[in-house]
Motif scaffolding. Structure first.
Motif, PDB file in Angstrom:
ATOM      1  N   LEU A 219      14.166 166.522  99.290  1.00 26.63           N
ATOM      2  CA  LEU A 219      14.594 165.665 100.697  1.00 26.63           C
ATOM      3  C   LEU A 219      13.808 166.551 101.713  1.00 26.63           C
ATOM      4  O   LEU A 219      13.961 167.633 102.168  1.00 26.63           O
ATOM      5  CB  LEU A 219      16.105 165.731 100.807  1.00 26.63           C
ATOM      6  N   ALA A 220      12.825 165.780 102.390  1.00 24.12           N
ATOM      7  CA  ALA A 220      12.165 166.315 103.403  1.00 24.12           C
ATOM      8  C   ALA A 220      11.844 165.545 104.575  1.00 24.12           C
ATOM      9  O   ALA A 220      11.831 164.050 104.445  1.00 24.12           O
ATOM     10  CB  ALA A 220      10.537 166.741 102.507  1.00 24.12           C
ATOM     11  N   ASN A 221      11.647 166.113 105.537  1.00 24.39           N
ATOM     12  CA  ASN A 221      11.124 165.411 106.937  1.00 24.39           C
ATOM     13  C   ASN A 221       9.807 165.796 107.265  1.00 24.39           C
ATOM     14  O   ASN A 221       9.136 166.658 106.663  1.00 24.39           O
ATOM     15  CB  ASN A 221      12.131 165.964 108.216  1.00 24.39           C
ATOM     16  N   GLY A 222       9.225 164.987 107.992  1.00 26.71           N
ATOM     17  CA  GLY A 222       7.827 164.900 108.248  1.00 26.71           C
ATOM     18  C   GLY A 222       7.154 166.137 109.459  1.00 26.71           C
ATOM     19  O   GLY A 222       7.957 166.053 110.687  1.00 26.71           O
ATOM     20  N   LEU A 223       6.157 166.521 109.114  1.00 23.75           N
ATOM     21  CA  LEU A 223       5.509 167.483 110.088  1.00 23.75           C
ATOM     22  C   LEU A 223       4.396 166.620 110.685  1.00 23.75           C
ATOM     23  O   LEU A 223       4.104 166.863 111.877  1.00 23.75           O
ATOM     24  CB  LEU A 223       4.922 168.765 109.493  1.00 23.75           C
ATOM     25  N   PHE A 224       3.786 165.662 110.030  1.00 19.69           N
ATOM     26  CA  PHE A 224       2.849 164.585 110.712  1.00 19.69           C
ATOM     27  C   PHE A 224       2.828 163.435 109.265  1.00 19.69           C
ATOM     28  O   PHE A 224       3.230 163.884 108.180  1.00 19.69           O
ATOM     29  CB  PHE A 224       1.588 165.093 110.845  1.00 19.69           C
TER      30      PHE A 224
ATOM     31  N   VAL B 176      -3.346 158.505 101.295  1.00 23.01           N
ATOM     32  CA  VAL B 176      -2.716 158.979 102.471  1.00 23.01           C
ATOM     33  C   VAL B 176      -1.757 159.958 102.199  1.00 23.01           C
ATOM     34  O   VAL B 176      -1.508 160.313 101.170  1.00 23.01           O
ATOM     35  CB  VAL B 176      -1.830 157.740 102.841  1.00 23.01           C
ATOM     36  N   ALA B 177      -1.697 161.023 103.503  1.00 19.09           N
ATOM     37  CA  ALA B 177      -1.213 162.058 103.171  1.00 19.09           C
ATOM     38  C   ALA B 177       0.154 162.315 104.345  1.00 19.09           C
ATOM     39  O   ALA B 177       0.044 161.619 105.274  1.00 19.09           O
ATOM     40  CB  ALA B 177      -2.040 163.393 103.363  1.00 19.09           C
ATOM     41  N   TYR B 178       1.292 162.796 103.537  1.00 20.20           N
ATOM     42  CA  TYR B 178       2.187 163.321 104.593  1.00 20.20           C
ATOM     43  C   TYR B 178       2.685 164.603 104.405  1.00 20.20           C
ATOM     44  O   TYR B 178       2.811 165.173 103.310  1.00 20.20           O
ATOM     45  CB  TYR B 178       3.584 162.463 104.094  1.00 20.20           C
ATOM     46  N   ALA B 179       2.445 165.456 105.384  1.00 22.51           N
ATOM     47  CA  ALA B 179       2.980 166.881 105.610  1.00 22.51           C
ATOM     48  C   ALA B 179       4.395 166.848 106.034  1.00 22.51           C
ATOM     49  O   ALA B 179       4.819 166.258 106.877  1.00 22.51           O
ATOM     50  CB  ALA B 179       2.092 167.731 106.659  1.00 22.51           C
ATOM     51  N   THR B 180       5.269 167.613 105.019  1.00 20.35           N
ATOM     52  CA  THR B 180       6.673 167.636 105.196  1.00 20.35           C
ATOM     53  C   THR B 180       7.102 169.231 104.801  1.00 20.35           C
ATOM     54  O   THR B 180       6.252 169.998 104.373  1.00 20.35           O
ATOM     55  CB  THR B 180       7.331 166.709 104.284  1.00 20.35           C
ATOM     56  N   ARG B 181       8.277 169.293 105.167  1.00 22.37           N
ATOM     57  CA  ARG B 181       9.013 170.420 104.798  1.00 22.37           C
ATOM     58  C   ARG B 181      10.354 170.300 104.371  1.00 22.37           C
ATOM     59  O   ARG B 181      11.101 168.954 104.708  1.00 22.37           O
ATOM     60  CB  ARG B 181       9.250 171.496 106.231  1.00 22.37           C
ATOM     61  N   LEU B 182      10.848 170.726 103.566  1.00 19.94           N
ATOM     62  CA  LEU B 182      12.263 170.447 103.003  1.00 19.94           C
ATOM     63  C   LEU B 182      13.268 170.648 103.836  1.00 19.94           C
ATOM     64  O   LEU B 182      13.436 171.507 104.557  1.00 19.94           O
ATOM     65  CB  LEU B 182      12.772 171.372 101.887  1.00 19.94           C
ATOM     66  N   LEU B 183      14.275 169.649 104.159  1.00 23.14           N
ATOM     67  CA  LEU B 183      15.253 169.744 105.070  1.00 23.14           C
ATOM     68  C   LEU B 183      16.421 170.889 104.511  1.00 23.14           C
ATOM     69  O   LEU B 183      16.419 171.218 103.398  1.00 23.14           O
ATOM     70  CB  LEU B 183      16.304 168.469 105.018  1.00 23.14           C
TER      71      LEU B 183
END
Length: 214
Positions: free
Chosen positions: A44-49, A195-202
């Motif tokens: 489960l992750a939110n976006g950095l970009f 397409v790319a999504y940079a994320t980090r785990l919540l």
């Protein structure tokens, strides 16, 4: 019917809520409900970009034959909706369904790959990783490479999830070792779109270096 675990990837949005509020609701209500149906959290992750600030990515694992789209849609927080979702099965990685946990940056990349080229895409990736993830200039480790459950003959999607210790490592990895670069160039030739999504785990590393105001 395949008995391989299904990895369900979903981009979820809730206008009016930021990712922290949305993620908290998903953790408190959605994930327990999915577990009762056989679904388990992988990430489960939110976006950095690449994502809006009211979006998260939820990746869950399911036994073969489950209906994750149906279950997820019925258990979302009020005001939330699935913006896009796909069902995948693992190829070279991972070898089990243990959830992601290491702090850092996780880049999710979706690739358009015709079904006839999936096997070669996997081979090229595995060959590239031998030098890509051992380079001294950055820290990186591919976590999963997946193909769609129902991979269409043309334009089916593959998903690659790669861990980096920080965004600077992702930037440096754009110039990988020559052996990896050659494999990636050939892989790009059989990719129709990406397409790319940079994320980090919540809930992890709230101050990842490289995540500046710009």
């Amino acid at each position: 019917m395949s008995t391989d675990p299904v990895f369900h990837w979903a981009r979820i949005a809730a206008p009016g809520k930021n990712f922290a509020a949305l993620g908290k609701l998903i953790e408190e209500t959605t994930l327990p409900a999915l577990e009762r149906q056989g679904g388990r959290r992988w990430a489960l992750a939110n976006g950095l970009f690449g994502l809006w600030n009211h979006e998260v990515i939820l990746l869950t694992t399911w036994p073969g034959g489950a209906k994750p789209d149906e279950y997820l849609s019925g258990e979302l927080p009020v005001g939330a909706a699935v913006m896009e979702s796909y069902e995948f099965v693992a190829t070279a990685r991972p070898t089990d369904t243990s959830p992601l946990s290491k702090p850092g940056v996780y880049v999710h990349r979706l690739f358009g790959v015709d079904s006839a080229n999936v096997e070669r895409f996997v081979e090229l990736s595995e060959e590239a990783w031998r030098t890509f993830e051992t380079a001294s200039e950055y820290q990186s480790e591919p976590q999963g490479l997946f193909r769609q459950v129902d991979h269409s003959e043309t334009g089916g999607l593959m998903l690659l999830v790669t861990w980096y210790d920080r965004l600077e490592s992702w930037e440096r990895s754009r110039t990988p070792p020559p052996e990896a670069a050659e494999n990636f160039r050939e892989r790009a030739l059989i990719t129709t779109r990406s397409v790319a999504y940079a994320t980090r785990l919540l809930g992890t590393n709230p101050a990842v270096r490289g995540m500046g105001a710009g």
